[in-house]
Design a protein around this motif. Structure first.
Motif, PDB file in Angstrom:
ATOM      1  N   HIS A 103       0.836  -1.202   0.000  1.00  0.00           N
ATOM      2  CA  HIS A 103       0.000   0.000   0.000  1.00  0.00           C
ATOM      3  C   HIS A 103       0.875   1.258   0.000  1.00  0.00           C
ATOM      4  O   HIS A 103       0.563   2.239  -0.670  1.00  0.00           O
ATOM      5  CB  HIS A 103      -0.928   0.011   1.225  1.00  0.00           C
ATOM      6  CG  HIS A 103      -1.943  -1.085   1.226  1.00  0.00           C
ATOM      7  ND1 HIS A 103      -2.670  -1.431   0.105  1.00  0.00           N
ATOM      8  CD2 HIS A 103      -2.346  -1.921   2.203  1.00  0.00           C
ATOM      9  CE1 HIS A 103      -3.492  -2.442   0.408  1.00  0.00           C
ATOM     10  NE2 HIS A 103      -3.309  -2.757   1.670  1.00  0.00           N
ATOM     11  N   THR A 106       2.327   1.767  -3.573  1.00  0.00           N
ATOM     12  CA  THR A 106       1.358   2.287  -4.537  1.00  0.00           C
ATOM     13  C   THR A 106       0.971   3.717  -4.182  1.00  0.00           C
ATOM     14  O   THR A 106       0.792   4.558  -5.061  1.00  0.00           O
ATOM     15  CB  THR A 106       0.095   1.405  -4.591  1.00  0.00           C
ATOM     16  OG1 THR A 106      -0.502   1.356  -3.285  1.00  0.00           O
ATOM     17  CG2 THR A 106       0.436  -0.008  -5.055  1.00  0.00           C
ATOM     18  N   SER A 107       0.879   3.985  -2.870  1.00  0.00           N
ATOM     19  CA  SER A 107       0.520   5.327  -2.415  1.00  0.00           C
ATOM     20  C   SER A 107       1.534   6.355  -2.890  1.00  0.00           C
ATOM     21  O   SER A 107       1.194   7.474  -3.271  1.00  0.00           O
ATOM     22  CB  SER A 107       0.403   5.340  -0.895  1.00  0.00           C
ATOM     23  OG  SER A 107       0.090   6.634  -0.441  1.00  0.00           O
ATOM     24  N   VAL A 111      -1.614   6.042  -5.922  1.00  0.00           N
ATOM     25  CA  VAL A 111      -2.695   5.061  -6.079  1.00  0.00           C
ATOM     26  C   VAL A 111      -3.061   4.487  -4.714  1.00  0.00           C
ATOM     27  O   VAL A 111      -2.190   4.044  -3.959  1.00  0.00           O
ATOM     28  CB  VAL A 111      -2.248   3.912  -7.021  1.00  0.00           C
ATOM     29  CG1 VAL A 111      -3.336   2.853  -7.122  1.00  0.00           C
ATOM     30  CG2 VAL A 111      -1.894   4.470  -8.401  1.00  0.00           C
ATOM     31  N   ASP A 112      -4.347   4.486  -4.407  1.00  0.00           N
ATOM     32  CA  ASP A 112      -4.832   3.967  -3.130  1.00  0.00           C
ATOM     33  C   ASP A 112      -5.315   2.533  -3.305  1.00  0.00           C
ATOM     34  O   ASP A 112      -6.352   2.296  -3.926  1.00  0.00           O
ATOM     35  CB  ASP A 112      -5.980   4.856  -2.624  1.00  0.00           C
ATOM     36  CG  ASP A 112      -6.455   4.438  -1.237  1.00  0.00           C
ATOM     37  OD1 ASP A 112      -6.059   3.342  -0.756  1.00  0.00           O
ATOM     38  OD2 ASP A 112      -7.227   5.203  -0.633  1.00  0.00           O
ATOM     39  N   THR A 113      -4.563   1.575  -2.786  1.00  0.00           N
ATOM     40  CA  THR A 113      -4.917   0.152  -2.951  1.00  0.00           C
ATOM     41  C   THR A 113      -5.465  -0.459  -1.668  1.00  0.00           C
ATOM     42  O   THR A 113      -5.545  -1.680  -1.545  1.00  0.00           O
ATOM     43  CB  THR A 113      -3.669  -0.662  -3.392  1.00  0.00           C
ATOM     44  OG1 THR A 113      -2.622  -0.422  -2.452  1.00  0.00           O
ATOM     45  CG2 THR A 113      -3.226  -0.297  -4.780  1.00  0.00           C
ATOM     46  N   ARG A 114      -5.857   0.368  -0.717  1.00  0.00           N
ATOM     47  CA  ARG A 114      -6.258  -0.176   0.580  1.00  0.00           C
ATOM     48  C   ARG A 114      -7.486  -1.082   0.505  1.00  0.00           C
ATOM     49  O   ARG A 114      -7.727  -1.858   1.416  1.00  0.00           O
ATOM     50  CB  ARG A 114      -6.483   0.963   1.575  1.00  0.00           C
ATOM     51  CG  ARG A 114      -5.179   1.592   2.061  1.00  0.00           C
ATOM     52  CD  ARG A 114      -5.451   2.788   2.939  1.00  0.00           C
ATOM     53  NE  ARG A 114      -6.182   3.819   2.189  1.00  0.00           N
ATOM     54  CZ  ARG A 114      -6.669   4.925   2.738  1.00  0.00           C
ATOM     55  NH1 ARG A 114      -6.512   5.161   4.025  1.00  0.00           N
ATOM     56  NH2 ARG A 114      -7.323   5.808   1.994  1.00  0.00           N
ATOM     57  N   LEU A 116      -7.736  -3.426  -1.625  1.00  0.00           N
ATOM     58  CA  LEU A 116      -7.265  -4.717  -2.146  1.00  0.00           C
ATOM     59  C   LEU A 116      -6.559  -5.508  -1.057  1.00  0.00           C
ATOM     60  O   LEU A 116      -5.780  -4.956  -0.282  1.00  0.00           O
ATOM     61  CB  LEU A 116      -6.264  -4.510  -3.294  1.00  0.00           C
ATOM     62  CG  LEU A 116      -6.794  -3.990  -4.618  1.00  0.00           C
ATOM     63  CD1 LEU A 116      -5.632  -3.845  -5.598  1.00  0.00           C
ATOM     64  CD2 LEU A 116      -7.848  -4.929  -5.177  1.00  0.00           C
TER      65      LEU A 116
END
Ligand SMILES: [Zn+2]
Length: 164
Positions: A103, A106-107, A111-114, A116
């Motif tokens: 996370h 990506t952050s 990009v916010d992948t929280r 996933l």
């Protein structure tokens, strides 16, 4: 230049020597293998298999996710699978990061992948035991189906069967 031109060119050559195939979509050796997406793994080669023999399910870390279970149900009841080998490997990238690590990566790229779940692996033996149990206790799969786990060594090419 198209990003995929090399692949289409290689396929044109491949098809020239492709004599057609009598194979069906059923797994001729009655086998499904769940393994990692790692580019060093040649699942057919390392198990002495050829196209047509087995269903190969790959994802990051060889994890038994809901989608792997869904696919195994189809493989068993529709496509001739009668046994399942779960095959993680040494030096797996998924065992070197945590979900919060990913996370953060990506952050940093905005990009916010929280939302996933990456199913990263803290303890490979524990993860394998967990994943084998998921298959063995699934109400959707035959209770007497052989299910085994083995860790593939990417340095030696050897499989080490797990005791679980
Ligand atoms: Zn891996």
């Amino acid at each position: 230049m198209d990003a995929f031109d090399d692949l289409y060119a290689a396929n044109a050559k491949f098809a020239q020597n492709f004599g057609g195939s009598e194979l069906t979509g059923r797994a001729a050796r009655g086998l499904a293998v769940v393994t990692c997406m790692d580019s060093r793994i040649d699942p057919l080669g390392l198990l002495g298999l050829k196209p047509g023999d087995a269903k190969i399910l790959r994802n990051a870390g060889a994890r038994v996710t809901d989608d792997v279970l869904r696919t195994l149900v189809l493989a068993v009841y529709v496509l001739g699978v009668e046994r399942v080998l779960v095959m993680p490997h040494t030096d797996c990238g998924m065992a070197k990061v945590t979900d919060p690590d990913v996370h953060a990566l990506t952050s940093a790229r905005g990009v916010d992948t929280r939302s996933l779940e990456f199913h990263t692996v803290r303890d490979q033996s524990e993860a394998l035991r967990h994943d084998l149990t998921r298959i063995r206790t699934s109400p959707f799969l035959p209770a007497d189906m052989p299910v085994a786990g083995a860790i593939y060594d990417v340095r030696t090419g050897l499989l080490k069967p797990s005791d679980y």
